[in-house]
Design a protein around this motif. Structure first.
Motif, PDB file in Angstrom:
ATOM      1  N   LEU A  68     -39.083  47.680 -33.244  1.00  0.00           N
ATOM      2  CA  LEU A  68     -39.707  46.457 -33.755  1.00  0.00           C
ATOM      3  C   LEU A  68     -38.646  45.497 -34.292  1.00  0.00           C
ATOM      4  O   LEU A  68     -38.721  44.280 -34.075  1.00  0.00           O
ATOM      5  N   CYS A  69     -37.650  46.041 -34.976  1.00  0.00           N
ATOM      6  CA  CYS A  69     -36.550  45.204 -35.462  1.00  0.00           C
ATOM      7  C   CYS A  69     -35.787  44.573 -34.290  1.00  0.00           C
ATOM      8  O   CYS A  69     -35.426  43.397 -34.331  1.00  0.00           O
ATOM      9  N   ALA A  70     -35.555  45.370 -33.252  1.00  0.00           N
ATOM     10  CA  ALA A  70     -34.848  44.858 -32.073  1.00  0.00           C
ATOM     11  C   ALA A  70     -35.630  43.736 -31.410  1.00  0.00           C
ATOM     12  O   ALA A  70     -35.054  42.753 -30.927  1.00  0.00           O
ATOM     13  N   MET A  71     -36.951  43.858 -31.396  1.00  0.00           N
ATOM     14  CA  MET A  71     -37.788  42.802 -30.823  1.00  0.00           C
ATOM     15  C   MET A  71     -37.655  41.513 -31.616  1.00  0.00           C
ATOM     16  O   MET A  71     -37.549  40.419 -31.042  1.00  0.00           O
ATOM     17  N   VAL A  72     -37.665  41.629 -32.943  1.00  0.00           N
ATOM     18  CA  VAL A  72     -37.510  40.446 -33.795  1.00  0.00           C
ATOM     19  C   VAL A  72     -36.156  39.785 -33.533  1.00  0.00           C
ATOM     20  O   VAL A  72     -36.053  38.559 -33.390  1.00  0.00           O
ATOM     21  N   GLU A  73     -35.109  40.603 -33.446  1.00  0.00           N
ATOM     22  CA  GLU A  73     -33.760  40.068 -33.285  1.00  0.00           C
ATOM     23  C   GLU A  73     -33.514  39.478 -31.908  1.00  0.00           C
ATOM     24  O   GLU A  73     -32.551  38.727 -31.720  1.00  0.00           O
ATOM     25  N   CYS A  74     -34.368  39.791 -30.942  1.00  0.00           N
ATOM     26  CA  CYS A  74     -34.222  39.227 -29.601  1.00  0.00           C
ATOM     27  C   CYS A  74     -34.747  37.797 -29.515  1.00  0.00           C
ATOM     28  O   CYS A  74     -34.643  37.158 -28.459  1.00  0.00           O
ATOM     29  N   PHE A  75     -35.310  37.298 -30.605  1.00  0.00           N
ATOM     30  CA  PHE A  75     -35.818  35.920 -30.637  1.00  0.00           C
ATOM     31  C   PHE A  75     -35.201  35.197 -31.835  1.00  0.00           C
ATOM     32  O   PHE A  75     -35.887  34.859 -32.798  1.00  0.00           O
ATOM     33  N   PRO A  76     -33.885  34.942 -31.775  1.00  0.00           N
ATOM     34  CA  PRO A  76     -33.194  34.380 -32.944  1.00  0.00           C
ATOM     35  C   PRO A  76     -33.499  32.911 -33.219  1.00  0.00           C
ATOM     36  O   PRO A  76     -33.241  32.437 -34.328  1.00  0.00           O
ATOM     37  N   TYR A  77     -34.034  32.205 -32.249  1.00  0.00           N
ATOM     38  CA  TYR A  77     -34.252  30.772 -32.446  1.00  0.00           C
ATOM     39  C   TYR A  77     -35.685  30.327 -32.138  1.00  0.00           C
ATOM     40  O   TYR A  77     -35.939  29.149 -31.911  1.00  0.00           O
ATOM     41  N   SER A  78     -36.586  31.290 -32.103  1.00  0.00           N
ATOM     42  CA  SER A  78     -37.983  30.963 -31.840  1.00  0.00           C
ATOM     43  C   SER A  78     -38.880  31.956 -32.570  1.00  0.00           C
ATOM     44  O   SER A  78     -38.412  32.987 -33.065  1.00  0.00           O
ATOM     45  N   ILE A  79     -40.175  31.647 -32.612  1.00  0.00           N
ATOM     46  CA  ILE A  79     -41.159  32.506 -33.270  1.00  0.00           C
ATOM     47  C   ILE A  79     -42.312  32.756 -32.298  1.00  0.00           C
ATOM     48  O   ILE A  79     -43.253  31.955 -32.220  1.00  0.00           O
ATOM     49  N   PRO A  80     -42.251  33.840 -31.524  1.00  0.00           N
ATOM     50  CA  PRO A  80     -43.389  34.170 -30.669  1.00  0.00           C
ATOM     51  C   PRO A  80     -44.639  34.417 -31.515  1.00  0.00           C
ATOM     52  O   PRO A  80     -44.547  34.701 -32.714  1.00  0.00           O
ATOM     53  N   GLN A  81     -45.781  34.330 -30.889  1.00  0.00           N
ATOM     54  CA  GLN A  81     -47.047  34.453 -31.610  1.00  0.00           C
ATOM     55  C   GLN A  81     -47.167  35.768 -32.371  1.00  0.00           C
ATOM     56  O   GLN A  81     -47.729  35.830 -33.454  1.00  0.00           O
ATOM     57  N   CYS A 117     -32.302  43.586 -40.227  1.00  0.00           N
ATOM     58  CA  CYS A 117     -33.135  42.737 -39.373  1.00  0.00           C
ATOM     59  C   CYS A 117     -33.572  41.472 -40.117  1.00  0.00           C
ATOM     60  O   CYS A 117     -33.491  40.363 -39.588  1.00  0.00           O
ATOM     61  N   MET A 118     -34.010  41.639 -41.362  1.00  0.00           N
ATOM     62  CA  MET A 118     -34.469  40.489 -42.141  1.00  0.00           C
ATOM     63  C   MET A 118     -33.317  39.533 -42.463  1.00  0.00           C
ATOM     64  O   MET A 118     -33.491  38.315 -42.483  1.00  0.00           O
ATOM     65  N   SER A 119     -32.140  40.107 -42.709  1.00  0.00           N
ATOM     66  CA  SER A 119     -30.969  39.274 -42.971  1.00  0.00           C
ATOM     67  C   SER A 119     -30.633  38.424 -41.755  1.00  0.00           C
ATOM     68  O   SER A 119     -30.364  37.213 -41.866  1.00  0.00           O
ATOM     69  N   ASN A 120     -30.670  39.038 -40.572  1.00  0.00           N
ATOM     70  CA  ASN A 120     -30.404  38.297 -39.339  1.00  0.00           C
ATOM     71  C   ASN A 120     -31.484  37.258 -39.067  1.00  0.00           C
ATOM     72  O   ASN A 120     -31.195  36.147 -38.597  1.00  0.00           O
ATOM     73  N   PHE A 121     -32.730  37.622 -39.352  1.00  0.00           N
ATOM     74  CA  PHE A 121     -33.842  36.682 -39.145  1.00  0.00           C
ATOM     75  C   PHE A 121     -33.658  35.442 -40.014  1.00  0.00           C
ATOM     76  O   PHE A 121     -33.795  34.309 -39.543  1.00  0.00           O
ATOM     77  N   LYS A 122     -33.331  35.656 -41.275  1.00  0.00           N
ATOM     78  CA  LYS A 122     -33.141  34.529 -42.195  1.00  0.00           C
ATOM     79  C   LYS A 122     -31.990  33.636 -41.732  1.00  0.00           C
ATOM     80  O   LYS A 122     -32.097  32.398 -41.738  1.00  0.00           O
ATOM     81  N   ARG A 123     -30.893  34.269 -41.320  1.00  0.00           N
ATOM     82  CA  ARG A 123     -29.702  33.516 -40.903  1.00  0.00           C
ATOM     83  C   ARG A 123     -29.965  32.690 -39.638  1.00  0.00           C
ATOM     84  O   ARG A 123     -29.593  31.511 -39.570  1.00  0.00           O
ATOM     85  N   THR A 124     -30.612  33.270 -38.642  1.00  0.00           N
ATOM     86  CA  THR A 124     -30.778  32.595 -37.360  1.00  0.00           C
ATOM     87  C   THR A 124     -31.899  31.555 -37.366  1.00  0.00           C
ATOM     88  O   THR A 124     -31.900  30.651 -36.532  1.00  0.00           O
ATOM     89  N   HIS A 125     -32.843  31.679 -38.281  1.00  0.00           N
ATOM     90  CA  HIS A 125     -33.972  30.736 -38.304  1.00  0.00           C
ATOM     91  C   HIS A 125     -33.846  29.680 -39.399  1.00  0.00           C
ATOM     92  O   HIS A 125     -34.737  28.834 -39.542  1.00  0.00           O
ATOM     93  N   LEU A 126     -32.752  29.730 -40.131  1.00  0.00           N
ATOM     94  CA  LEU A 126     -32.617  28.848 -41.290  1.00  0.00           C
ATOM     95  C   LEU A 126     -32.604  27.373 -40.911  1.00  0.00           C
ATOM     96  O   LEU A 126     -33.290  26.541 -41.540  1.00  0.00           O
ATOM     97  N   ASP A 127     -31.857  27.006 -39.879  1.00  0.00           N
ATOM     98  CA  ASP A 127     -31.692  25.589 -39.534  1.00  0.00           C
ATOM     99  C   ASP A 127     -33.003  24.919 -39.134  1.00  0.00           C
ATOM    100  O   ASP A 127     -33.191  23.724 -39.375  1.00  0.00           O
TER     101      ASP A 127
END
Length: 319
Positions: free
Chosen positions: A242-255, A281-291
């Motif tokens: 599940l973490c890998a799935m989240v990290e595979c979408f660093p610049y988008s938010i699938p449904q 995973c959460m650290s990477n999510f925050k970093r990649t979606h911040l902008d």
């Protein structure tokens, strides 16, 4: 030239060669790897000489003659995969690495895909019930990486063949139950990457399967640092994927992603190995979606945003 008939002289040649490799079967797929390292992998072993010769011929036929691969070659690939992690013979390791890099990127005919998957299956499934014999975890990781590249190189063919996709999915899901964390990680990353394609047409089904794995109850008295029980392997396999799935979408938010973020928030405590996966995973999510967060946050409900906010600023997150 590119018009060379790859059937010549491959099929009759491989039929003669494969029996010469039977001495490796017990060592690679049936006994402890330490025995193979000490006894089998040396230049005095005729089977190893055959392996080196075939790989050299295979590399030549592809790089120079541009011959196409046919199903007859794929039973040999399991030997290449199983031998690649060995450090005993640097030349053999180099040849195996070269061959796998080349073979995994091939656009295969439909008739060749199943034998290619079966080669991976032979390595990944070469473990006894007590998990003390069979290929090393390194070989199994090599097999899964090979499968990952083959899948991406042949998406169209796999997409149009539900049986082949089912075989790949089964291999990956079974690998999530491995006692070796490295195997679970590679399997999880492969599934996560395939989520970016439309192979998982019903993403809800795979997500529910992974959630069920993540909810696996741990025995009473399980220590937070413990990693050696089946229930932890299953839970970690689900959470890691599940973490890998989240990290595979660093610049988008699938449904489906906001719900998974909230679900993963439940695992920031407890088992250290699992909680570290979620925190990373959460650290990477925050970093990649911040902008683009002003846009991305609209994909979350108010309740989900509260959970996410608590997760990213809580003491547990930074612990």
């Amino acid at each position: 030239s590119s018009g060379i008939n790859a059937e010549w002289p491959l099929r009759p040649g491989m039929a003669k060669v494969m029996p010469m490799l039977t001495s490796l079967d017990e060592g690679l797929f049936g006994t402890e790897w330490v025995v193979v390292n000490k006894i089998s992998l040396n230049d005095d072993n005729d089977a190893i000489k055959v392996v080196k010769t075939i790989i050299s011929w295979l590399l030549y036929s592809r790089f120079v003659a541009h011959a196409h691969l046919v199903p007859a070659i794929f039973p040999f690939i399991s030997y290449i995969i199983a031998l690649e992690p060995s450090e005993v013979d640097p030349d053999l390791k180099h040849l195996c690495t070269q061959a796998l890099s080349l073979l995994s990127r091939e656009s295969l005919a439909e008739a060749s895909l199943e034998p290619a998957i079966n080669a991976v299956k032979k390595v990944v499934n070469s473990t006894s019930e007590d998990r003390t014999i069979g290929c090393t975890w390194k070989a199994k990781c090599t097999a899964l990486v090979y499968l990952q590249v083959v899948s991406f190189s042949n998406l169209y063919m796999i997409r149009s063949n539900p049986y082949l996709f089912g075989e790949i999915k089964t291999l990956l899901m079974d690998s999530l139950l491995s006692p070796h964390v490295e195997v679970r990680q590679v399997a999880g990353q492969t599934i996560g990457g395939l989520m970016k394609t439309d192979l998982f047409r019903d993403s809800g089904e795979i997500l529910e399967q992974l959630k069920t794995m993540a909810r696996t109850k741990l025995p009473k008295g399980t220590k937070s640092s413990q990693t050696d029980i089946k229930e932890i392997w299953i839970r970690h396999g689900g959470v890691k994927t599940l973490c890998a799935m989240v990290e595979c979408f660093p610049y988008s938010i699938p449904q489906w992603l906001p719900d998974i973020i909230v679900f993963l928030a439940k695992f920031t405590r407890g088992n250290v190995m699992i909680s570290n996966e979620v925190k990373k995973c959460m650290s990477n999510f925050k970093r990649t979606h911040l902008d683009s967060w002003e846009e991305h946050k609209n994909k979350f409900t108010e309740d989900q945003l509260v959970v996410l906010q608590d997760l990213l600023v809580s003491p547990n997150y930074y612990a």
